[in-house]
Enzyme design. Structure first.
Site, PDB file in Angstrom:
ATOM      1  N   TYR A  73      28.326  17.467 -16.192  1.00 48.24           N
ATOM      2  CA  TYR A  73      27.690  17.996 -15.068  1.00 48.24           C
ATOM      3  C   TYR A  73      28.806  18.620 -13.875  1.00 48.24           C
ATOM      4  O   TYR A  73      29.061  19.929 -13.991  1.00 48.24           O
ATOM      5  CB  TYR A  73      26.617  16.918 -14.291  1.00 48.24           C
ATOM      6  CG  TYR A  73      26.010  17.738 -13.548  1.00 48.24           C
ATOM      7  CD1 TYR A  73      24.485  18.541 -13.743  1.00 48.24           C
ATOM      8  CD2 TYR A  73      25.973  18.130 -11.934  1.00 48.24           C
ATOM      9  CE1 TYR A  73      23.659  19.234 -13.098  1.00 48.24           C
ATOM     10  CE2 TYR A  73      25.185  18.895 -11.308  1.00 48.24           C
ATOM     11  CZ  TYR A  73      24.336  19.461 -11.630  1.00 48.24           C
ATOM     12  OH  TYR A  73      23.458  20.167 -10.909  1.00 48.24           O
ATOM     13  N   GLU A 115       7.349  33.666 -11.272  1.00 43.20           N
ATOM     14  CA  GLU A 115       6.403  32.980 -12.065  1.00 43.20           C
ATOM     15  C   GLU A 115       5.308  33.899 -12.897  1.00 43.20           C
ATOM     16  O   GLU A 115       5.196  35.079 -12.645  1.00 43.20           O
ATOM     17  CB  GLU A 115       5.166  31.999 -11.273  1.00 43.20           C
ATOM     18  CG  GLU A 115       6.297  30.846 -10.551  1.00 43.20           C
ATOM     19  CD  GLU A 115       6.912  29.955 -11.396  1.00 43.20           C
ATOM     20  OE1 GLU A 115       6.756  29.796 -12.852  1.00 43.20           O
ATOM     21  OE2 GLU A 115       7.765  29.077 -10.829  1.00 43.20           O
ATOM     22  N   VAL A 137      16.550  13.586  -9.780  1.00 42.15           N
ATOM     23  CA  VAL A 137      14.817  13.554  -9.714  1.00 42.15           C
ATOM     24  C   VAL A 137      14.823  14.370 -11.077  1.00 42.15           C
ATOM     25  O   VAL A 137      15.634  14.807 -11.796  1.00 42.15           O
ATOM     26  CB  VAL A 137      14.270  14.220  -8.503  1.00 42.15           C
ATOM     27  CG1 VAL A 137      14.399  13.368  -7.315  1.00 42.15           C
ATOM     28  CG2 VAL A 137      14.800  15.854  -8.427  1.00 42.15           C
ATOM     29  N   ALA A 144      14.059  37.089  -7.607  1.00 43.90           N
ATOM     30  CA  ALA A 144      14.923  36.983  -6.183  1.00 43.90           C
ATOM     31  C   ALA A 144      16.198  37.679  -6.306  1.00 43.90           C
ATOM     32  O   ALA A 144      16.811  37.700  -5.418  1.00 43.90           O
ATOM     33  CB  ALA A 144      15.024  35.470  -6.001  1.00 43.90           C
ATOM     34  N   LEU A 160      16.866  28.515  -5.850  1.00 44.49           N
ATOM     35  CA  LEU A 160      16.741  29.081  -7.138  1.00 44.49           C
ATOM     36  C   LEU A 160      17.368  28.338  -8.241  1.00 44.49           C
ATOM     37  O   LEU A 160      18.530  28.003  -8.094  1.00 44.49           O
ATOM     38  CB  LEU A 160      17.414  30.586  -7.109  1.00 44.49           C
ATOM     39  CG  LEU A 160      16.827  31.270  -6.088  1.00 44.49           C
ATOM     40  CD1 LEU A 160      17.449  32.676  -6.423  1.00 44.49           C
ATOM     41  CD2 LEU A 160      15.358  31.730  -6.081  1.00 44.49           C
ATOM     42  N   THR A 162      13.187  17.073 -13.104  1.00 46.07           N
ATOM     43  CA  THR A 162      12.832  18.548 -12.877  1.00 46.07           C
ATOM     44  C   THR A 162      12.677  18.998 -14.351  1.00 46.07           C
ATOM     45  O   THR A 162      13.336  18.364 -15.434  1.00 46.07           O
ATOM     46  CB  THR A 162      13.866  19.050 -12.116  1.00 46.07           C
ATOM     47  OG1 THR A 162      15.264  19.086 -12.787  1.00 46.07           O
ATOM     48  CG2 THR A 162      14.020  18.710 -10.649  1.00 46.07           C
ATOM     49  N   LYS A 187      28.318  24.956  -8.562  1.00 50.26           N
ATOM     50  CA  LYS A 187      28.256  24.012  -7.423  1.00 50.26           C
ATOM     51  C   LYS A 187      29.422  24.020  -6.550  1.00 50.26           C
ATOM     52  O   LYS A 187      29.155  24.349  -5.204  1.00 50.26           O
ATOM     53  CB  LYS A 187      27.661  22.717  -7.658  1.00 50.26           C
ATOM     54  CG  LYS A 187      26.468  22.544  -8.457  1.00 50.26           C
ATOM     55  CD  LYS A 187      25.249  23.180  -7.447  1.00 50.26           C
ATOM     56  CE  LYS A 187      23.884  22.814  -8.593  1.00 50.26           C
ATOM     57  NZ  LYS A 187      22.835  23.566  -7.849  1.00 50.26           N
TER      58      LYS A 187
END
EC number: 1.3.1.44
Length: 392
Positions: free
Chosen positions: A237, A75, A276, A112, A141, A278, A246
């Site tokens: 997706y 960040e 959700v 990371a 991540l 994001t 994925k």
């Protein structure tokens, strides 16, 4: 300065520190209102813990399990002319609340993906956890780029269909206008790069580094997050470039599960979570429209969950339920079980098929989508006077 939302191409580029703290507090209060989760987890490492499912994981682990948490995130702090990223304020807020509540925590601001970061985390973890080992590892991540240090190549993830051009409908969730969406198909480089950034390779590197450092406790659990979704988002997706990543992540879970069972009697899982709001999902074509319809249907059925409700349920009903961890035939934890319930999806599809610009507001809860999105950046929170100067 007075901080207001500044949104370009549906991406908010400002964040409000007090609002972000309020959102973190809301999530903490939700977990405090739930029964404590019975487990022996004392130490947790969360990779990607500054927003979305990663932040919710950290809050649920700290307040639901009472565990010490170490967070890794990439960040940026504020400058004289711009606010910090939401994740920066989230980290600061979490630490302030945790300190007040007597919960130990540590934030590390690192990329990371880098080997040096893995070495730094291992060194810091040995001190922070007082020589004890990590009981729970969360890999969450969500980065757009990754540097391959061995070659110096910079890989960029992309969100594209595979095989043929995608044509569909989407929505501008700010103006509530329906849009025609068209995306050209991916080439082989797009697929390879997306798998490199968002697949399971780095998760395995982290797991191996922690195992080699003897930092994962006996019976430790290791979880990464995935999404499947409905038929209407599959082309862009799950059957697109992100879906290939994925697939790779989920294949890696099988490999890591075997390795952890052999070495420490532990387990690795992919948890398939629900859709959700994001910062990522807000810019995926078709997905905001689907989520708006889904929210309406799930709210009407009393099934609506955000990130924090999902992550508390992951701990309470799945990972630490006092028995076996429930998984599907591919060894995945299914937190999208309510989203993909037959009655839910039937209503979503019925709504989708009769959607017009005239009935959009009745069919899709875009107001909730918008509120969730603004809340993520610290805006539209109750009890905050946004006309006041704030220290950024």
């Amino acid at each position: 300065m007075v901080v207001e939302p500044k949104i370009l191409n549906n991406i908010c580029i400002t964040a409000h520190p007090l609002g972000c703290a309020k959102e973190v507090e809301n999530h903490i209060n939700y977990v405090k209102s739930q029964p404590k989760v019975k487990s022996n987890v004392k130490n947790a490492l969360i990779l990607g813990a500054s927003g979305g499912y990663g932040l919710a994981s950290r809050i649920a682990i700290a307040y639901g399990l009472g565990a010490k948490t170490m967070s890794v995130s990439f960040e940026k702090g504020a400058t004289a002319r711009r606010t910090a990223t939401p994740g920066w304020y989230n980290n600061e807020a979490f630490s302030a609340f945790a300190k007040k509540d007597g919960i130990e925590d540590k934030n590390l601001i690192l990329d990371a993906f880098l080997n040096a970061s893995k070495e730094e985390v291992i060194k810091e973890a040995k001190t922070f956890f007082n020589g004890e080992k990590i009981d729970l590892l969360i890999y969450s991540l969500a980065a757009p780029v990754r540097m391959d240090e061995s070659t110096g190549t910079l890989y960029r993830s992309s969100l594209k269909p595979i095989g043929k051009k995608y044509n569909g409908i989407g929505v501008d969730f700010l103006t509530e206008e329906l849009l025609e969406v068209s995306i050209d198909p991916a080439n082989e480089d797009d697929i390879k790069s997306t798998v490199k950034v968002m697949g399971g390779e780095d998760w395995k590197l982290w797991t191996d580094a922690l195992l080699n450092a003897d930092l994962l406790a006996e019976n430790a659990i290791n979880v990464a997050y995935s999404y499947i979704g409905p038929e209407m988002t599959k082309a862009v997706y799950r059957e697109g470039t992100i879906g290939k990543a994925k697939d790779h992540l989920e294949a890696t879970a099988h490999e890591l599960d075997k390795e952890m069972q052999e070495k420490i009697k532990g387990h690795a899982y992919v948890s398939v979570n629900k859709a959700v709001v994001t910062r990522s999902s807000a810019v995926i074509p078709t997905v905001p429209l689907y989520i708006g319809i889904l929210f309406k249907v799930m709210k009407n059925k009393g099934l609506h969950e955000g990130c924090i409700e999902q992550m508390y349920r992951l701990l309470n009903e799945k990972l630490y339920n006092g028995g076996e961890v429930p998984v599907d035939s591919d060894n995945r934890i299914r937190l999208d079980d309510w989203e993909l319930r037959e009655d839910v999806q039937k209503e979503v599809l019925d709504s989708w098929n009769k959607l017009t610009k005239d009935n959009l507001k009745e069919i899709a809860d875009l107001a909730l989508f918008r509120k969730d999105y603004m809340n993520m950046h610290g805006f539209d929170e109750e009890g905050i006077d946004y006309s006041q100067d704030v220290q950024i």
